[in-house]
Design an enzyme around this catalytic site. Sequence first.
Site, PDB file in Angstrom:
ATOM      1  N   TYR A   2      -7.105  14.408  -1.401  1.00 13.46           N
ATOM      2  CA  TYR A   2      -7.471  13.269  -0.551  1.00 13.46           C
ATOM      3  C   TYR A   2      -6.327  12.912   0.387  1.00 13.46           C
ATOM      4  O   TYR A   2      -6.548  12.523   1.541  1.00 13.46           O
ATOM      5  CB  TYR A   2      -7.848  12.066  -1.424  1.00 13.46           C
ATOM      6  CG  TYR A   2      -8.180  10.830  -0.617  1.00 13.46           C
ATOM      7  CD1 TYR A   2      -9.380  10.728   0.082  1.00 13.46           C
ATOM      8  CD2 TYR A   2      -7.291   9.759  -0.552  1.00 13.46           C
ATOM      9  CE1 TYR A   2      -9.669   9.604   0.837  1.00 13.46           C
ATOM     10  CE2 TYR A   2      -7.583   8.630   0.204  1.00 13.46           C
ATOM     11  CZ  TYR A   2      -8.774   8.557   0.894  1.00 13.46           C
ATOM     12  OH  TYR A   2      -9.064   7.443   1.646  1.00 13.46           O
ATOM     13  N   GLU A   3      -5.094  13.071  -0.097  1.00 13.50           N
ATOM     14  CA  GLU A   3      -3.914  12.750   0.713  1.00 13.50           C
ATOM     15  C   GLU A   3      -3.517  13.904   1.634  1.00 13.50           C
ATOM     16  O   GLU A   3      -2.414  13.922   2.181  1.00 13.50           O
ATOM     17  CB  GLU A   3      -2.749  12.337  -0.200  1.00 13.50           C
ATOM     18  CG  GLU A   3      -3.005  10.983  -0.861  1.00 13.50           C
ATOM     19  CD  GLU A   3      -1.963  10.589  -1.904  1.00 13.50           C
ATOM     20  OE1 GLU A   3      -1.878   9.401  -2.225  1.00 13.50           O
ATOM     21  OE2 GLU A   3      -1.253  11.472  -2.410  1.00 13.50           O
ATOM     22  N   VAL A  31      -9.929   6.936  -7.986  1.00 17.67           N
ATOM     23  CA  VAL A  31     -11.265   6.808  -8.575  1.00 17.67           C
ATOM     24  C   VAL A  31     -12.129   7.931  -8.007  1.00 17.67           C
ATOM     25  O   VAL A  31     -12.070   8.213  -6.796  1.00 17.67           O
ATOM     26  CB  VAL A  31     -11.884   5.426  -8.249  1.00 17.67           C
ATOM     27  CG1 VAL A  31     -13.323   5.337  -8.754  1.00 17.67           C
ATOM     28  CG2 VAL A  31     -11.042   4.308  -8.849  1.00 17.67           C
ATOM     29  N   GLY A  66     -15.943  -1.341  -8.295  1.00 14.49           N
ATOM     30  CA  GLY A  66     -14.847  -2.165  -8.821  1.00 14.49           C
ATOM     31  C   GLY A  66     -13.942  -1.464  -9.816  1.00 14.49           C
ATOM     32  O   GLY A  66     -13.157  -2.112 -10.513  1.00 14.49           O
ATOM     33  N   GLY A  91     -11.469   0.781  -9.205  1.00 14.24           N
ATOM     34  CA  GLY A  91     -10.079   0.740  -8.728  1.00 14.24           C
ATOM     35  C   GLY A  91      -9.474  -0.642  -8.952  1.00 14.24           C
ATOM     36  O   GLY A  91      -8.336  -0.770  -9.413  1.00 14.24           O
ATOM     37  N   ASN A 130      -4.530   5.345   5.996  1.00 18.05           N
ATOM     38  CA  ASN A 130      -5.543   5.025   4.981  1.00 18.05           C
ATOM     39  C   ASN A 130      -5.966   3.554   5.103  1.00 18.05           C
ATOM     40  O   ASN A 130      -5.694   2.722   4.238  1.00 18.05           O
ATOM     41  CB  ASN A 130      -4.982   5.342   3.592  1.00 18.05           C
ATOM     42  CG  ASN A 130      -6.058   5.318   2.514  1.00 18.05           C
ATOM     43  OD1 ASN A 130      -7.216   4.964   2.783  1.00 18.05           O
ATOM     44  ND2 ASN A 130      -5.687   5.686   1.306  1.00 18.05           N
ATOM     45  N   TYR A 183      -5.671  -3.803  -0.005  1.00 20.67           N
ATOM     46  CA  TYR A 183      -4.407  -4.348  -0.536  1.00 20.67           C
ATOM     47  C   TYR A 183      -4.054  -5.665   0.159  1.00 20.67           C
ATOM     48  O   TYR A 183      -3.589  -6.611  -0.469  1.00 20.67           O
ATOM     49  CB  TYR A 183      -3.263  -3.337  -0.361  1.00 20.67           C
ATOM     50  CG  TYR A 183      -3.493  -2.013  -1.072  1.00 20.67           C
ATOM     51  CD1 TYR A 183      -4.204  -1.952  -2.265  1.00 20.67           C
ATOM     52  CD2 TYR A 183      -2.999  -0.816  -0.548  1.00 20.67           C
ATOM     53  CE1 TYR A 183      -4.423  -0.735  -2.918  1.00 20.67           C
ATOM     54  CE2 TYR A 183      -3.203   0.394  -1.197  1.00 20.67           C
ATOM     55  CZ  TYR A 183      -3.916   0.430  -2.375  1.00 20.67           C
ATOM     56  OH  TYR A 183      -4.125   1.629  -3.009  1.00 20.67           O
TER      57      TYR A 183
END
Lengths: 167, 167
Positions: A26-27, A88, A96, A98, A125, A132
């Site tokens: 994903y990264e 996740v 919910g 994460g 991202n 956050y």
Amino acid sequence: MAVAIRTATEADIPQILAFIRALAAYERAPRAVKATEADLLRDGFGPRPFFECLIADCDGQPAGFAFYFFDYSTWMGRPGIYLEDLFVDPGVRGHGIGKALLQRVAAIALEKGCARLKWEVLDWNTPAIDFYRAMGAEFMDEWRTVRLAGDALARLAGPTRQMESAS
Amino acid sequence: MAVAIRTATEADIPQILAFIRALAAYERAPRAVKATEADLLRDGFGPRPFFECLIADCDGQPAGFAFYFFDYSTWMGRPGIYLEDLFVDPGVRGHGIGKALLQRVAAIALEKGCARLKWEVLDWNTPAIDFYRAMGAEFMDEWRTVRLAGDALARLAGPTRQMESAS
């Protein structure tokens, strides 16, 4: 959908490694993961654990993980928790999971007398960044993270160390 | 000028705190340090040390310190060293004391099988940035550091935790 958060055990190591690889993909660094199951066993479940790990089970199946360790704030004079990985499974996002993992990490931080939670997010991202920010997190953008590894680390350590690291 | 690097002991705690305060002042946050000698004793020299510390003595007098702990790379499957603080007294800079401290930290990293050294630098601190770049360090500018502390951390941990943290 029933979600339960629990502490990882040795039996979860193959799953933890699968989560680490899925997160790296994903990264946009799918080949970056050199870690093996033996590494995680030695470093997480031996006499000197370097990390702790939580698993989120969704209807009894592992669906995500939080991988963290304790750091330290010299300003606060207190340990902190550094969240290295949070992931996740894409197929069960939006329920919910994460948030539940993060909540448990936050609860552990308070139990242990930690001053703060810290982690890193890739600058592209935006869904994660928005998530956050909504939670009240601060972005420490005045600070640049520096890394020294490989040959440069061996060079700094000096000629003797360089030979040792090459052997 | 004779420079010697050694592991800090409990007797160095007042000096370590003085270095932490001097570094915070240099980082333009002179009032940020809440840590006490009791905090450093409990967290660095008790049954579960959260950090390690080196002192540089210059002609027998403490002249600088390196304050670090072990983190973990899930990609490498190896611990790393995170250098929280590095400081040399302004009056004795330019004699290689900072480099000597960094070299010792690098040597400890290799001894412990670490994959890397990591630390943070303020984006306006160009002398330090140039010094690190010359050493072969990489700047991880794609990553943003996120911090959750205080009320936001307690809120995330949940209502029960919030009450506990307020008590």
